[in-house]
Design a protein around this motif. Structure first.
Motif, PDB file in Angstrom:
ATOM      1  N   LEU A  63     -15.443   0.222  -0.818  1.00 45.68           N
ATOM      2  CA  LEU A  63     -14.725  -0.731  -1.662  1.00 45.68           C
ATOM      3  C   LEU A  63     -13.363  -1.071  -1.047  1.00 45.68           C
ATOM      4  N   VAL A  64     -12.664  -0.072  -0.549  1.00 39.56           N
ATOM      5  CA  VAL A  64     -11.355  -0.302   0.085  1.00 39.56           C
ATOM      6  C   VAL A  64     -11.515  -1.165   1.337  1.00 39.56           C
ATOM      7  N   ALA A  65     -12.544  -0.860   2.144  1.00 42.75           N
ATOM      8  CA  ALA A  65     -12.768  -1.633   3.370  1.00 42.75           C
ATOM      9  C   ALA A  65     -13.112  -3.084   3.046  1.00 42.75           C
ATOM     10  N   ALA A  66     -13.961  -3.291   2.042  1.00 39.89           N
ATOM     11  CA  ALA A  66     -14.332  -4.655   1.657  1.00 39.89           C
ATOM     12  C   ALA A  66     -13.119  -5.409   1.116  1.00 39.89           C
ATOM     13  N   SER A  67     -12.270  -4.731   0.371  1.00 39.43           N
ATOM     14  CA  SER A  67     -11.061  -5.368  -0.170  1.00 39.43           C
ATOM     15  C   SER A  67     -10.099  -5.740   0.948  1.00 39.43           C
TER      16      SER A  67
ATOM     17  N   VAL B 138      -7.046  -1.598  -6.375  1.00 40.92           N
ATOM     18  CA  VAL B 138      -7.992  -0.925  -5.473  1.00 40.92           C
ATOM     19  C   VAL B 138      -7.424   0.415  -5.024  1.00 40.92           C
ATOM     20  N   LEU B 139      -6.162   0.432  -4.651  1.00 39.66           N
ATOM     21  CA  LEU B 139      -5.535   1.680  -4.202  1.00 39.66           C
ATOM     22  C   LEU B 139      -5.455   2.698  -5.332  1.00 39.66           C
ATOM     23  N   ARG B 140      -5.221   2.232  -6.537  1.00 38.98           N
ATOM     24  CA  ARG B 140      -5.170   3.145  -7.675  1.00 38.98           C
ATOM     25  C   ARG B 140      -6.546   3.766  -7.937  1.00 38.98           C
ATOM     26  N   VAL B 141      -7.608   2.985  -7.716  1.00 45.07           N
ATOM     27  CA  VAL B 141      -8.957   3.551  -7.827  1.00 45.07           C
ATOM     28  C   VAL B 141      -9.147   4.655  -6.787  1.00 45.07           C
TER      29      VAL B 141
ATOM     30  N   ALA C 269       0.829  -1.204   0.000  1.00 43.52           N
ATOM     31  CA  ALA C 269       0.000   0.000   0.000  1.00 43.52           C
ATOM     32  C   ALA C 269       0.863   1.254   0.000  1.00 43.52           C
ATOM     33  N   VAL C 270       1.864   1.302   0.868  1.00 45.95           N
ATOM     34  CA  VAL C 270       2.717   2.495   0.951  1.00 45.95           C
ATOM     35  C   VAL C 270       3.515   2.660  -0.340  1.00 45.95           C
ATOM     36  N   ALA C 271       4.013   1.542  -0.889  1.00 49.31           N
ATOM     37  CA  ALA C 271       4.768   1.615  -2.138  1.00 49.31           C
ATOM     38  C   ALA C 271       3.900   2.118  -3.285  1.00 49.31           C
ATOM     39  N   ALA C 272       2.644   1.662  -3.334  1.00 50.57           N
ATOM     40  CA  ALA C 272       1.730   2.116  -4.385  1.00 50.57           C
ATOM     41  C   ALA C 272       1.425   3.605  -4.244  1.00 50.57           C
ATOM     42  N   VAL C 273       1.252   4.068  -3.009  1.00 50.07           N
ATOM     43  CA  VAL C 273       0.979   5.495  -2.781  1.00 50.07           C
ATOM     44  C   VAL C 273       2.187   6.333  -3.190  1.00 50.07           C
ATOM     45  N   MET C 274       3.395   5.877  -2.839  1.00 47.48           N
ATOM     46  CA  MET C 274       4.590   6.641  -3.213  1.00 47.48           C
ATOM     47  C   MET C 274       4.742   6.705  -4.730  1.00 47.48           C
ATOM     48  N   TRP C 275       4.477   5.583  -5.392  1.00 46.43           N
ATOM     49  CA  TRP C 275       4.581   5.582  -6.855  1.00 46.43           C
ATOM     50  C   TRP C 275       3.606   6.576  -7.470  1.00 46.43           C
ATOM     51  N   GLN C 276       2.389   6.628  -6.955  1.00 43.73           N
ATOM     52  CA  GLN C 276       1.401   7.569  -7.453  1.00 43.73           C
ATOM     53  C   GLN C 276       1.799   9.002  -7.131  1.00 43.73           C
ATOM     54  N   ARG C 277       2.260   9.240  -5.913  1.00 44.06           N
ATOM     55  CA  ARG C 277       2.639  10.597  -5.508  1.00 44.06           C
ATOM     56  C   ARG C 277       3.827  11.115  -6.315  1.00 44.06           C
TER      57      ARG C 277
END
Length: 336
Positions: free
Chosen positions: A193-197, A306-309, A162-170
């Protein structure tokens, strides 16, 4: 070749005291370099999850029976330990590759101009997650692959993803204030959706902890649950996530949302369909190791999608610096 500048004693002292600042003063990476550097930890995080799954699926979880050494007498795997020792020790060595990728991302983020502290913090968050999960992985070995520690180990790897995906997006955005691209009801649906995932992934670790792939050929403790019943609950949650994703895509089309949120939602839907096919096939074929490993890879892709959404529901422009206009400059000159 140009002449290499001499390194003075002061330079050496500065490099030792604060190597990141020393590098940042002498190197400015391009935005493309920073983006690539942020992508490497994300890719390595997925790889280490998949190889960790290979350790379990090949029964190599105790190939190195202790930690931090491989055996009481050897830091590395020996020939006498055979295939299982090589698999387990190889997965441990990939942690160093992951550390190198995270370190490179931190250096690139710290050296970018202007300095982006938020990006650097995300890099350091990954570093501490890697360190803590390495210790947790050692505990998993020391307690004989206790299924609850194995589940915690996987969830920590999911947090790293999750943190790696956020950094890549940021790294691909600016540092301005985030501006929502959709209304509040749609944002709330995305958080559902995030909570269900998240719940889907957590229950998946319970399926693993109760299922037949214990990670070693010896008698390994399992969660005292019927894994087929838990697997059915896992499937129900998967259908809930699929339904929420389809509903989100339909609503985004109805409100004429921007292209990026629509594209990211479509990507998630396709990944979920592929993951669902793999999940049902592995269930009805008695969990073959290859399909279980592919399903673990798919779980990483689902979580990233999901995080990208979530991140696509807003935009962050470049930060603006307020400069005095002509009227303000004239006023300052008059007062002077």
């Amino acid at each position: 070749m140009g002449r290499v500048p001499n390194v003075t004693r002061a330079d050496a002292v500065a490099a030792v005291r604060n190597p990141l600042a020393f590098i940042a003063e002498r190197w400015t990476p391009t935005r493309r370099t920073v983006r690539r550097a942020a992508l490497y930890p994300l890719v390595m995080s997925v790889i280490i999850v998949v190889t960790g799954g290979a350790v379990r699926l090949t029964g190599s979880g105790l190939g190195c029976p202790t930690w931090p050494k491989c055996t009481d007498d050897s830091l590395t795997a020996t020939g006498a330990m055979g295939f299982h020792g090589a698999i387990e020790f190889g997965n441990r060595m990939l942690t160093y590759v992951l550390c190198a990728a995270v370190g490179w991302a931190i250096i690139a983020a710290r050296s970018e101009k202007p300095r982006r502290r938020s990006l650097t913090r995300l890099g350091w968050a990954q570093f501490w997650l890697v360190m803590s999960n390495a210790v947790l992985g050692g505990i998993v070995v020391l307690v004989g692959l206790n299924p609850y520690t194995v589940a915690a180990h996987f969830l920590a790897a999911t947090a790293l993803l999750a943190v790696a995906a956020v950094m890549w997006q940021r790294a691909r955005e600016g540092d301005g204030e985030p501006r929502p691209l959709v209304g509040k009801p749609v944002q709330q649906l995305v958080w559902f959706l995030v909570a269900a995932s998240t719940l889907l992934i957590a229950v998946g670790t319970v399926v693993t902890g109760a299922g037949p792939h214990a990670g070693d050929s010896s008698e390994v403790e399992r969660m005292p649950l019927d894994w087929e019943t838990v697997a059915k609950l896992h499937a129900v949650l998967a259908w809930i996530v699929v339904t929420l994703t389809f509903a989100l895509w339909f609503i985004l089309r109805a409100v004429d949302a921007p292209k990026d949120p629509l594209d990211r939602t479509r990507d998630l839907f396709l990944v979920l369909l592929g993951q669902g096919v793999i999940g049902y096939v592995q269930y009805f074929t008695d969990l073959p190791e290859a399909l279980v490993g592919l399903h673990m890879f798919g779980s990483c892709l689902v979580w990233i999608a999901v995080l990208r959404v979530l991140l696509a529901m807003r935009e962050r422009p470049e930060a603006t610096i307020d400069l005095p206009g002509p009227a303000a400059e004239a006023t300052v000159g008059t007062r002077a």
